[in-house]
Design a protein around this motif. Structure first.
Motif, short mmCIF file in Angstrom:
data_model
loop_
_atom_site.label_atom_id
_atom_site.label_comp_id
_atom_site.label_asym_id
_atom_site.label_seq_id
_atom_site.Cartn_x
_atom_site.Cartn_y
_atom_site.Cartn_z
N GLU A 54 0.75 -1.41 -0.07
CA GLU A 54 0.10 -0.07 -0.36
C GLU A 54 0.88 1.00 0.02
O GLU A 54 2.23 1.31 0.65
CB GLU A 54 -0.86 -0.38 1.30
N SER A 265 -9.82 12.83 -1.68
CA SER A 265 -10.06 11.10 -2.06
C SER A 265 -10.17 10.50 -0.35
O SER A 265 -9.94 10.26 0.75
CB SER A 265 -8.30 10.78 -1.84
N LEU A 288 -10.60 2.48 -10.27
CA LEU A 288 -10.54 2.69 -9.62
C LEU A 288 -10.43 1.79 -8.18
O LEU A 288 -11.02 1.52 -7.87
CB LEU A 288 -10.16 4.39 -9.12
N SER A 290 -8.31 1.58 -5.85
CA SER A 290 -9.40 2.10 -4.39
C SER A 290 -7.94 3.75 -4.13
O SER A 290 -8.39 4.38 -4.50
CB SER A 290 -8.30 1.93 -2.88
N GLY A 291 -8.80 4.71 -3.21
CA GLY A 291 -8.28 5.54 -2.65
C GLY A 291 -6.85 6.22 -1.76
O GLY A 291 -6.38 4.70 -2.19
N GLY A 292 -6.09 6.94 -1.28
CA GLY A 292 -5.13 6.95 -0.78
C GLY A 292 -4.47 8.63 -0.76
O GLY A 292 -5.44 8.90 -1.16
N THR A 306 -2.64 4.09 -4.39
CA THR A 306 -3.79 2.71 -4.10
C THR A 306 -2.77 2.14 -3.16
O THR A 306 -1.85 2.10 -2.55
CB THR A 306 -4.44 2.50 -4.88
#
Length: 938
Positions: A54, A265, A288, A290-292, A306
């Motif tokens: 991550e 995000s 997408l 994920s967010g981050g 992400t």
């Protein structure tokens, strides 16, 4: 019978044209893929070398490197390589990265440690007590370069003079500070109960009171955005006060402001809040993962870290519409803008976008309109449905006439009287205006009309598969073709553009052609197009023309008699957020926005982002190696006498569209710039002695280059080869004579080192000692070995049999002397051959004559009969010529009739290709009275 043949030929032509259109569309469909996303992005993950788990932090330094904080430490990205940084100093999660003045880069780990990036890794940052900082919650640099730190619920500041101080400024003592953010010239402090703004030395100003505040962002105009970690809290604070905005649930992860748009995000979605109040949402359905963390780099690209990789939006303001946005099909081939309404022609029907609506296309499947469309500014929009000819009026289509069979619209035009003409697959229609119904035109001679247009003189012209003709309107509903010219060189004409009087461009499946009123010729600029198929030519606002087709999208200016026939002024691509192979037709609206139809749906490129790169990227040296051994970049490189391969890798720190990057290099003061290429790696095999300054420059547009370019200077000690090159033609004979004279008496007694005195240098007449030459820049140093051991030459008693001189052998190989144990490489040999130049050839000179193949076998390293028991020669010599691998050397023309690489066989039946230089071959052939027996020891 003639009529039947004519109808057959007509139908066959239509069939061929339709098949060609389908093939062209099919090829474009196969070479592209529909993407279910609202803005184009690319992802860097494990397939690109980013295998760090991550991503939790992002930053960019002054040079342009991207720094990535992850679950596996700190990583630097230069556009090509992901390089782990400081692995020995940090083996935990890097939770935050900040960049400040003087290119200061700090990281905060999950345990609260703070470390500073240095040349070769990381070092700890000390606190007020002189000990490394620990248990830090948040870091931020303000505009003045001061460091703000929150730890244990307190706020501290480290100024530019390295003095620590505790800050309260009126912040309630009952509140604990958790996070600190830079907001233009201010600092925003988030506590467990409120948000505070610190400006200069003024007391802290309370912004809002709320719990769980987690992130803050600021715009250049002073607007501050605040959001919570969980829940739905989102606020905008400007001069008009505090505004609460709606936010979907989820875990807040970061927030950035970009050109008036706030990017928020969350753990599952990415939200964009526009200045006009609109909200965009990109999530898992749009691709997408994920967010981050978020980052806006210096080229204004948006980056998102992400859970599985790093995502880059080159231009997030460029939008895409696909089937999920109302289009009946993502495969579109035309787009038109009429009075604010955008029409999209797809293979599944016609859709329209109402600018006053919710930014989604609408499509009525029950009363579908065929996608073939005619748009004439000032007159209207026409299309067919199953039974009628339709005209766009008052926001909807109205039937104005019956459809003639299976007619579809091909093209349309206005004549000098303002009458509209529509070419259909069933014939030619005329719309007189004034509310009169359309008229079917009786065309003579009869035949299909593929394209109709009005030239610069106001005359109507028509085109079919065979000819271009002038169209003269007759009485009533009649028209006559006249002044026809053949177009045999065209393959399926697609679009027409009248660029100047007596000059018409024709877009076809084999390029762009020009019709001058008499002849049709293929324009010379076609070789610059990315693809051969050009589907459309449309007018731009400034009088230029948009050309679009398979792999090509460019705005061109008619330059008359210039070499290419046009001048390219704009090429939208990844820099504008537009993926490749996306355009079949481009249409520029009145406000400057560019609408593009293609096999990826409909795209809109706003006018504000259409400009291409206008700066040169910065270039940095990212890797240096000597003989495949990595070298530190912060020290002067040292090249030993036995090393022969130097490799330098540079990085142009531009990420938005790396396909535009071109590199050029030179040796300053000696060479001109090299031809621009996409390679950023320089390799030097057996570098020539001397001092050099190596320069590398990069460009994104071919006009603006890195200034100053990155430079690395290297100093190479004087050696045999450089010594030979310093001598002019007038001094070569005297130099060789001195060598021969000194060598004769020194080879008589084998092993007599006392007679091998150090040879004087030819320039300053001083003995050569081991030297280290440095440059003013961080560069290369080559240590020099004393030349006294390599200066001796072995000769026979007969002067005419003297072995090859240093001047002849230097450009092609390496010279060594066995008794001195010398292995000095003096030529431009391949790296492997030069590195193995320590071997020695023992050459004997028998008194009787031997065949020529013994000479070649000796040079190839094979034993002959002389080595197996014949009388030993009286004298020995030791030249070694490091030959190249097969195919790497071609002798200059006219130098020798017999090629040095001729195949030879020895007496034992072995075969070998003797790769010899021209000078070495001639030297061997001068020894025609003696055979040579050699043993090459690797």
């Amino acid at each position: 019978m003639a009529c039947a043949n004519h109808r057959f030929a007509e139908s066959r032509g239509r069939l061929q044209r339709a098949v060609a259109h389908l093939i062209a569309a099919g090829l474009m469909l196969l070479s592209s893929g529909a993407l279910a996303q609202r803005s184009y992005f690319r992802i860097y993950d494990q397939d690109y070398g980013l295998d760090v788990g991550e991503i939790v932090a992002l930053a960019q330094d002054n040079d342009g490197f991207l720094w990535i904080g992850s679950h596996r430490g700190l990583v630097r990205f230069d556009g090509r390589n992901f390089v782990p940084w400081g692995q020995d100093q940090v083996d935990e999660v890097v939770s935050q990265i900040i960049h400040g003045a003087d290119d200061d880069l700090l990281i905060r780990t999950a345990t609260g440690r703070v470390l500073r990036r240095v040349a070769r890794g990381l070092e700890a940052v000390t606190g007020p007590d002189g000990q490394p900082l620990l248990a830090v919650d948040s870091l931020a640099f303000d505009a003045a370069g001061n460091l703000w730190v929150t730890a244990a619920g307190h706020l501290s500041r480290l100024d530019r003079q390295r003095h620590w101080s505790t800050v309260d400024r009126g912040i309630s003592a009952d509140e604990k500070t958790f996070h600190v953010f830079a907001a233009a010239a201010d600092i925003v402090v988030l506590t467990d109960a409120a948000a505070w703004r610190l400006h200069g030395s003024e007391p802290a100003a309370r912004l809002i009171g709320s719990k769980d505040l987690w992130f803050a962002a600021a715009a250049p105009d002073g607007t501050v955005w605040l959001t919570t970690h969980y829940g739905d809290g989102l606020w905008r604070i400007d001069g008009a006060g505090v505004h609460r905005l709606e936010r979907s649930g989820g875990r807040g992860m970061d927030m950035r402001e970009r050109d008036g748009t706030l990017w928020l995000s969350l753990d599952k979605v990415l939200l964009a809040y526009g200045a006009d109040g609109s909200v965009r949402k990109l999530g898992i359905a749009e691709g997408l993962p994920s967010g981050g963390p978020l980052l806006v780099d210096r080229e204004n690209s948006l980056w998102l870290g992400t859970f599985v990789g790093l995502i880059q939006f080159p231009e997030p303001d460029t939008w895409q519409w696909s089937e999920s946005d109302g289009l009946p099909s993502a495969h579109t081939y035309a787009v038109a803008d009429y009075q604010g309404t955008v029409f999209a022609s797809t293979w599944a029907g016609l859709a329209r976008l109402d600018p006053a609506g919710d930014r989604l296309f609408s499509f009525d499947a029950a009363a579908s309109v065929f996608a073939s469309l005619c748009v004439l500014d000032g007159r209207g929009v026409w299309a067919f449905d199953r039974d009628h000819l339709l005209q766009w009026r008052n926001g909807h289509f109205e039937a104005i006439a019956a459809r003639d069979g299976s007619a579809l619209i091909d093209s349309c035009a206005l004549d000098s009287n303002g009458t509209a003409w529509i070419a259909t697959t069933a014939g030619l229609l005329r719309l007189p205006g004034g509310g009169l119904p359309p008229q079917r035109v009786d065309l003579q001679p009869p035949g299909p009309v593929d394209e109709i247009w009005s030239d610069a003189d106001g005359d109507l012209r028509v085109l079919d598969d065979a000819a271009i003709c002038r169209l003269r309107a007759g009485a009533g509903a009649t028209a006559l073709r006249e002044d026809c010219h053949s177009i045999e060189s065209l393959v399926v004409p697609n679009s027409i553009a009248s660029v100047a009087p007596n000059r018409t461009w024709i877009a076809a499946n084999n390029g762009i052609f020009e019709f001058d009123g008499e002849h049709v010729r293929r324009m010379p600029g076609n070789h610059r197009l990315a693809g051969g198929i050009i589907q459309s030519l449309t007018l731009a606002r400034d009088g230029d023309w948009w050309a679009a087709g398979a792999g090509a999208l460019l705005r061109v200016h008619d330059c008359g008699a210039c070499e290419a026939g046009w001048e390219v002024r704009e090429t939208p691509g990844l820099w504008q957020g537009l993926p490749g192979n996306s355009a079949i037709l481009a249409r520029e609206s009145a406000n400057g926005d560019l609408w593009i139809a293609g096999n990826r749906g409909i795209w809109r490129v706003p006018k504000a982002v259409r400009a291409g790169p206008e700066h040169a990227p910065r270039v940095a040296t990212v890797r240096a190696g000597i003989d495949a051994v990595e070298q530190p970049l912060d020290e002067t490189l040292a090249l030993s006498p036995g090393a022969h391969r130097l490799e330098l890798e540079f990085a142009a720190l531009s990420f938005r569209d790396r396909s535009l990057l071109r590199f050029r290099s030179r040796l300053a003061g000696q060479d001109a710039w090299s031809v621009p290429s996409q390679s950023s790696v320089l390799q030097f095999a057996a570098p020539e002695p001397g001092a050099y300054r190596i320069e590398m420059a990069a460009s994104l547009d071919g006009r603006h280059w890195s200034d100053p370019p990155v430079a690395r200077r290297r100093a190479v000690a004087r050696g045999a080869r450089a010594h030979a090159h310093r001598h002019g033609p007038a001094r070569r004979t005297r130099h060789r004579t001195r060598q021969h004279r000194h060598a004769r008496g020194r080879c008589r007694a084998r092993g007599s080192r006392s007679r091998r005195a150090a040879a004087p240098d030819a320039r300053n007449r001083q003995p050569v000692r081991p030297a280290r030459q440095r440059s003013a820049f961080t560069g290369l140093v080559v240590a020099q070995r004393p030349r006294r051991a390599c200066r001796t030459w072995c000769t026979d008693r007969r002067p005419r049999q003297t072995l090859v001189s240093r001047r002849r052998a230097a450009p092609f190989g390496a010279i060594a002397n066995r008794r001195a144990g010398c292995a000095t490489a003096t030529g431009i040999a391949p790296a492997r051959a030069a590195a193995r130049a320590r071997s020695i050839a023992q050459c004997r000179a028998p008194r009787r004559r031997e065949p020529r193949r013994a000479v070649a076998a000796c040079n190839a390293g094979w034993r002959t009969a002389d080595e197996r028991g014949r009388r030993r020669p009286r004298f020995r010599c030791g030249p070694i010529l490091a030959g190249r691998r097969p195919g790497e050397y071609a002798p200059p023309r006219g130098r020798d009739r017999r090629a040095p690489g001729r195949r030879h066989d020895d007496r034992a039946g072995h075969a070998h290709h003797a790769r010899l230089s021209v000078a070495a071959y001639r030297m061997i052939m001068r020894l025609h009275r003696a055979s040579i027996v050699a043993t090459v020891r690797a």
